[in-house]
Scaffold this motif. Sequence first.
Motif, short mmCIF file in Angstrom:
data_model
loop_
_atom_site.label_atom_id
_atom_site.label_comp_id
_atom_site.label_asym_id
_atom_site.label_seq_id
_atom_site.Cartn_x
_atom_site.Cartn_y
_atom_site.Cartn_z
N LEU A 8 0.83 -1.13 0.01
CA LEU A 8 -0.15 0.17 0.00
C LEU A 8 0.75 1.33 -0.04
O LEU A 8 0.52 2.26 -0.91
CB LEU A 8 -0.88 0.00 1.37
CG LEU A 8 -2.24 -1.16 1.18
CD1 LEU A 8 -2.88 -0.82 2.36
CD2 LEU A 8 -3.01 -0.57 -0.05
N ILE A 9 1.94 1.48 0.77
CA ILE A 9 2.76 2.27 0.70
C ILE A 9 3.37 2.82 -0.43
O ILE A 9 3.66 3.77 -1.23
CB ILE A 9 3.86 2.19 1.89
CG1 ILE A 9 3.15 2.51 3.10
CG2 ILE A 9 4.93 3.20 1.70
CD1 ILE A 9 4.01 2.08 4.37
N VAL A 10 3.90 1.49 -1.08
CA VAL A 10 4.42 1.69 -2.53
C VAL A 10 3.43 2.16 -3.57
O VAL A 10 3.85 3.11 -4.53
CB VAL A 10 5.11 0.30 -3.10
CG1 VAL A 10 5.60 0.30 -4.14
CG2 VAL A 10 6.20 -0.04 -2.13
N LEU A 11 2.26 1.62 -3.76
CA LEU A 11 1.21 2.11 -4.45
C LEU A 11 0.86 3.50 -4.16
O LEU A 11 0.84 4.15 -5.04
CB LEU A 11 -0.13 1.21 -4.25
CG LEU A 11 -1.16 1.39 -5.19
CD1 LEU A 11 -0.79 0.87 -6.62
CD2 LEU A 11 -2.12 0.72 -4.70
N LEU A 12 0.80 4.15 -3.01
CA LEU A 12 0.47 5.47 -2.90
C LEU A 12 1.84 6.19 -3.35
O LEU A 12 1.52 7.40 -3.71
CB LEU A 12 0.15 5.71 -1.45
CG LEU A 12 -1.13 5.34 -0.85
CD1 LEU A 12 -1.09 5.61 0.84
CD2 LEU A 12 -2.38 6.08 -1.40
N ALA A 13 2.84 5.86 -2.91
CA ALA A 13 4.12 6.56 -3.62
C ALA A 13 3.98 6.56 -5.08
O ALA A 13 4.29 7.72 -5.49
CB ALA A 13 5.28 5.95 -3.07
N LEU A 14 3.77 5.53 -5.72
CA LEU A 14 3.61 5.70 -7.20
C LEU A 14 2.48 6.63 -7.57
O LEU A 14 2.70 7.24 -8.84
CB LEU A 14 3.01 4.20 -7.78
CG LEU A 14 4.48 3.20 -7.83
CD1 LEU A 14 4.17 1.64 -8.10
CD2 LEU A 14 5.56 3.74 -8.63
N VAL A 15 1.48 6.59 -6.99
CA VAL A 15 0.51 7.51 -7.43
C VAL A 15 0.91 9.18 -7.30
O VAL A 15 0.47 9.78 -8.15
CB VAL A 15 -0.73 7.48 -6.55
CG1 VAL A 15 -1.91 8.59 -6.80
CG2 VAL A 15 -1.68 6.10 -6.84
N ALA A 16 1.50 9.13 -5.96
CA ALA A 16 2.01 10.66 -5.91
C ALA A 16 3.28 11.17 -6.92
O ALA A 16 3.02 12.05 -7.24
CB ALA A 16 2.67 10.85 -4.33
N ILE A 17 4.17 9.99 -7.37
CA ILE A 17 5.22 10.36 -8.28
C ILE A 17 4.30 10.50 -9.51
O ILE A 17 4.87 11.71 -10.50
CB ILE A 17 5.76 9.10 -8.33
CG1 ILE A 17 6.82 9.19 -7.38
CG2 ILE A 17 7.01 9.33 -9.87
CD1 ILE A 17 7.67 7.80 -7.07
N PHE A 18 3.40 9.82 -10.00
CA PHE A 18 2.43 9.96 -11.15
C PHE A 18 2.12 11.50 -11.33
O PHE A 18 1.80 12.24 -12.43
CB PHE A 18 1.57 8.92 -11.58
CG PHE A 18 0.57 9.00 -12.59
CD1 PHE A 18 1.26 8.47 -13.71
CD2 PHE A 18 -0.87 9.48 -12.53
CE1 PHE A 18 0.34 8.80 -14.99
CE2 PHE A 18 -1.51 9.49 -13.80
CZ PHE A 18 -0.91 9.35 -14.93
N ALA A 19 1.30 11.92 -10.21
CA ALA A 19 0.92 13.13 -10.10
C ALA A 19 1.74 14.20 -10.42
O ALA A 19 1.52 15.14 -10.84
CB ALA A 19 -0.03 13.17 -8.86
N ALA A 20 2.79 14.15 -9.69
CA ALA A 20 3.84 15.01 -10.04
C ALA A 20 4.28 15.16 -11.33
O ALA A 20 4.68 16.41 -11.51
CB ALA A 20 5.11 14.93 -8.53
N VAL A 21 4.82 14.12 -11.97
CA VAL A 21 5.27 14.01 -13.09
C VAL A 21 4.16 14.79 -14.22
O VAL A 21 4.53 15.52 -15.10
CB VAL A 21 5.68 12.58 -13.47
CG1 VAL A 21 6.10 12.81 -15.03
CG2 VAL A 21 6.98 12.05 -12.67
N ASN A 22 2.96 14.70 -14.03
CA ASN A 22 1.89 14.83 -14.73
C ASN A 22 1.12 16.19 -14.23
O ASN A 22 -0.16 16.20 -14.46
CB ASN A 22 0.90 13.92 -15.38
CG ASN A 22 1.65 12.87 -16.10
OD1 ASN A 22 2.14 12.99 -16.89
ND2 ASN A 22 1.66 11.54 -15.47
N TRP A 23 1.61 16.85 -13.63
CA TRP A 23 0.93 17.98 -12.83
C TRP A 23 0.30 18.77 -13.45
O TRP A 23 -0.61 19.55 -13.31
CB TRP A 23 1.96 18.83 -11.78
CG TRP A 23 1.26 19.65 -10.92
CD1 TRP A 23 1.20 20.92 -10.96
CD2 TRP A 23 0.18 19.44 -9.84
NE1 TRP A 23 0.48 21.69 -10.06
CE2 TRP A 23 -0.44 20.42 -9.37
CE3 TRP A 23 -0.11 18.10 -9.43
CZ2 TRP A 23 -0.93 20.52 -8.26
CZ3 TRP A 23 -1.37 18.16 -8.29
CH2 TRP A 23 -1.46 19.48 -7.80
#
Length: 165
Positions: A8-23
């Motif tokens: 779950l922590i890795v999944l949330l981190a991936l969502v956060a990275i995806f949002a930052a890259v595609n802000w």
Amino acid sequence: MRFRTVFLIVLLALVAIFAAVNWTAFTATTTLSLIYTEFQAPLGAVMLAVVVVLTAFFLLYILALQTSVMLESRRLTKQLEAQRTLADQAEHSRFNDLRGYLKTELEQLQRRQTEQQTLLAQRLDALQRDIHHRVEQTENAVAAQVGELDDRLQRQQVAGVIKPL
């Protein structure tokens, strides 16, 4: 940590990275429909807010669930301890009952043994009296026979058949 937590922590981190890259794409305004009305808002930001709200909701749900499990566990532990105490008291009571039963049985055995000893002593006394009586009778019989023989010898000595010693 458990595998599920790490996942779950890795999944949330991936969502956060995806949002930052595609802000920039996340903040691009589009027309959104709620079936009964339409409004202008950034779709990415709305979806990100939905993910954050759902994550917060599930974290609160997990916290509430874990709290209820801990409270139930504590309640069951208290009940188990109470049952253990009752079992210990019942075992103690059974031991006391067994001790009382054994004590009464031993007292009965002691009483029977005393009665048997008294009966045996009475029989031995009766046998001893009987033997003493028979010895006395035998002694009297032997004395009577010896006296009778002595009388015969004296009569025969008087008659002159036997010479005195």
